[in-house]
Design a protein around this motif. Structure first.
Motif, short mmCIF file in Angstrom:
data_model
loop_
_atom_site.label_atom_id
_atom_site.label_comp_id
_atom_site.label_asym_id
_atom_site.label_seq_id
_atom_site.Cartn_x
_atom_site.Cartn_y
_atom_site.Cartn_z
N GLU A 22 -7.29 2.83 3.98
CA GLU A 22 -7.02 2.08 5.10
C GLU A 22 -6.87 2.49 6.45
O GLU A 22 -7.30 1.91 7.33
N GLN A 25 -10.61 3.13 7.37
CA GLN A 25 -10.98 1.87 7.96
C GLN A 25 -10.72 1.30 9.36
O GLN A 25 -11.54 0.88 10.08
N ARG A 26 -9.27 1.64 9.51
CA ARG A 26 -8.75 1.51 10.83
C ARG A 26 -9.50 2.10 12.09
O ARG A 26 -9.47 1.68 13.20
N SER A 27 -9.64 3.49 11.64
CA SER A 27 -10.03 4.44 12.69
C SER A 27 -11.59 4.46 12.73
O SER A 27 -12.03 4.98 13.96
#
Length: 109
Positions: A22, A25-27
C-alpha cells in the motif's frame, strides 16, 4: 520504527504493522523530495542484515549507504540488463541476497 510487511494489506495485519504494498502504491511514481533525504549521509545506516550465529548468537550487522552503493554496481561488470531475470534463493536479510541480488537488480532496472 514502523514495520512494513510485503504481500499483505494493512487490514490483514496486526496492530502496529503496515502494508509495504500500500505504501508503494501511494508513493509511485512521485519522486522523493530532496529535503526528506537532506540529513542522510554516506555512512548512515541503510539496513540491517542478520548473522547466522555461527560464531555466537545471531545479531544484526549494519550496512551503511556506502556499502549499499558499492555493492549495487557489481552486476554492471557482468553486463546484467533489465531483460535478465535474477533468482534469489536466500532470504533478503542475508547479505548475498540483499546486497548482491536486490540492490543490483534495482540499480540495473
Amino acid at each position: 520504527m514502523p514495520i512494513y510487511v510485503q504481500g499483505k494489506q494493512t487490514s490483514e495485519l496486526p496492530n502496529g504493522y503496515l502494508s509495504l504494498d500500500e505504501a508503494l502504491q501511494r508513493s509511485f511514481p512521485v519522486p522523493v523530495c530532496p529535503s526528506y533525504r537532506a540529513d542522510i549521509g554516506i555512512n548512515d545506516t541503510l539496513c540491517y542484515i542478520y548473522t547466522s550465529g555461527t560464531t555466537g548468537l545471531p545479531k544484526p550487522a549494519i550496512v551503511n549507504n556506502r556499502k549499499g552503493i558499492m555493492s549495487r554496481n557489481i552486476w554492471k561488470l557482468i553486463k546484467l540488463t533489465p531483460e535478465d531475470i535474477v533468482y534469489l534463493v536466500t532470504p533478503l536479510y542475508h547479505s548475498g541476497a540483499l546486497m548482491m541480488g536486490l540492490f543490483n537488480t534495482i540499480n540495473i532496472g
